[in-house]
Design a protein around this motif. Structure first.
Motif, PDB file in Angstrom:
ATOM      1  N   GLU A 139       6.835 -11.251  -2.344  1.00 10.04           N
ATOM      2  CA  GLU A 139       5.735 -10.727  -2.655  1.00 10.04           C
ATOM      3  C   GLU A 139       4.645 -11.146  -1.275  1.00 10.04           C
ATOM      4  N   GLY A 182      16.883 -17.254  -3.149  1.00 12.69           N
ATOM      5  CA  GLY A 182      17.123 -16.727  -3.724  1.00 12.69           C
ATOM      6  C   GLY A 182      17.550 -15.183  -4.337  1.00 12.69           C
ATOM      7  N   PRO A 183      18.043 -14.384  -5.621  1.00 15.26           N
ATOM      8  CA  PRO A 183      18.942 -13.001  -5.654  1.00 15.26           C
ATOM      9  C   PRO A 183      18.108 -12.092  -4.859  1.00 15.26           C
ATOM     10  N   ALA A 184      16.626 -12.263  -4.626  1.00 20.86           N
ATOM     11  CA  ALA A 184      16.167 -10.776  -4.450  1.00 20.86           C
ATOM     12  C   ALA A 184      16.119 -10.711  -2.718  1.00 20.86           C
ATOM     13  N   VAL A 202       7.119  -7.000   0.494  1.00 15.64           N
ATOM     14  CA  VAL A 202       7.886  -7.748   2.331  1.00 15.64           C
ATOM     15  C   VAL A 202       9.039  -8.241   2.490  1.00 15.64           C
ATOM     16  N   SER A 203      10.070  -7.043   3.362  1.00 20.81           N
ATOM     17  CA  SER A 203      11.044  -8.082   3.556  1.00 20.81           C
ATOM     18  C   SER A 203      11.068  -8.317   4.887  1.00 20.81           C
ATOM     19  N   TYR A 246      13.899  -9.588  -0.809  1.00 23.22           N
ATOM     20  CA  TYR A 246      11.706  -9.441  -0.734  1.00 23.22           C
ATOM     21  C   TYR A 246      11.787  -9.784  -1.407  1.00 23.22           C
ATOM     22  N   ALA A 255       6.968  -0.129   2.007  1.00 22.83           N
ATOM     23  CA  ALA A 255       6.510  -1.530   0.746  1.00 22.83           C
ATOM     24  C   ALA A 255       7.008  -1.360  -0.095  1.00 22.83           C
ATOM     25  N   TYR A 301      13.290 -15.736 -11.862  1.00 21.91           N
ATOM     26  CA  TYR A 301      12.592 -14.436 -11.670  1.00 21.91           C
ATOM     27  C   TYR A 301      11.894 -13.677 -12.394  1.00 21.91           C
ATOM     28  N   ALA A 339      12.856 -18.147   2.949  1.00 21.79           N
ATOM     29  CA  ALA A 339      12.222 -18.200   1.473  1.00 21.79           C
ATOM     30  C   ALA A 339      13.824 -16.739   0.299  1.00 21.79           C
ATOM     31  N   ASN A 386      11.397  -1.311  -0.652  1.00 25.04           N
ATOM     32  CA  ASN A 386      11.340  -2.586  -1.046  1.00 25.04           C
ATOM     33  C   ASN A 386      12.494  -3.154  -2.510  1.00 25.04           C
TER      34      ASN A 386
END
Lengths: 113, 113, 113, 113
Positions: free
Chosen positions: B75, B69-71, B28-29, B73, C43, D104, B65, C46
């Motif tokens: 969970e 971090g690098p992402a 989820v983003s 999106y 979803a 990660y 959140a 992403n």
């Protein structure tokens, strides 16, 4: 605003919904049914107020379903499951079961006392 | 052996456990949060006795959140969720909410009446 | 030790397994199918390297299945799904589809180029 | 249109995505980690072309995470997992691992040969 019996029943419902929607869809065969039963029970027993979880994967029904198709495993679903969950909340014990009724799996609150 | 209030509470618990364990882990983003909120609510509203489900994905907490971090999106998990579920069972209405308490998501039975 | 085509194919497989095992078991009806299709696609889009996801829930097959039983919703499973996923990894594009074959859903790598 | 190596990599990816999104979110404690490891490995080994799955739940990381909070269990997520999957497709063997990188979890195709 809520009684202890209602709280116990609520907790029992949470465990049933959790167990079912966490594990439904898991690839399962007669050979792997035993480890999945154990893992399902021990996972849900971690949750608060959960005293006992018994999971039985119905190997005969699973084998019969596999005999009809080309695959040697199925996705876990309610028709292959017999589950009982016992909750203690305060002084109250609640018991619920999942069982087949008219060919559909039904989650049923057995007793709150 | 069980009261209507207990049955209503049991059904409410099932919906909460189902919703959480079906959708926890979904990528989820902020951009995809809206479609996931709608799908979660409409999916659980299919279940018996379920009158209304409201799902809010906490975009500020999610964005905060992701900033760490690098992402781009995450969970889906309870810290990003605010959920209310309303059940009608016979003449009884039960309401439950998931909300954060001491940094942990807690499912709570609000009222049965 | 691995080619770009193999990496692209690996990423495509991850997305398929993720999509299927995240959402299998979700309660779905013809009325809620649209929101679930959108949420599933957004979803998985992403995830890294994922360019396009198309999800179609087969409403005719779903309605036909529901006509046979007492419930007005089903658990989402492969027989109700038509999915295409497109991945870009470096200069390589991979396409995969899930489609029915002999009554079983099959995930198939269509092209890597 | 696709090579045997690409097909093997695709199958490996499917298994990783399946394993992760089927079991992420499962309640897990140090005491229940063993049964969950076994069930995860045996479940995914049912899938086609899957020769070997090794799942290790990182008990030290899990215990450390639990020491920070009020709960005695956590939801399973990538930071607690070390997974290796081996696929055989025709004459080709593919190996993939999930391991932590920069905090990660990363699914990585190790070899296709």
């Amino acid at each position: 605003m809520t009684s202890e019996g209602e709280e116990a029943a609520f907790e029992t419902g949470i465990k049933f919904g959790s167990l079912y929607h966490q594990f439904a869809g898991t690839p399962v065969s007669p050979a792997s049914a035993g480890s999945l039963e154990t893992a399902m029970a021990e996972a849900i027993e971690n949750q608060p107020h959960c005293v006992d979880v018994t999971v039985e994967i119905l190997r005969e029904d699973l084998s019969a379903a596999l005999a009809d198709g080309p695959a040697d495993y199925a996705e876990l679903t309610g028709r292959f499951l017999d589950v009982e969950i016992v909750i203690e909340y305060g002084e109250t014990e609640a018991v619920a079961r999942m069982e087949m009724e008219d060919g559909y799996p039904l989650m049923r609150l057995v007793s709150v006392e």
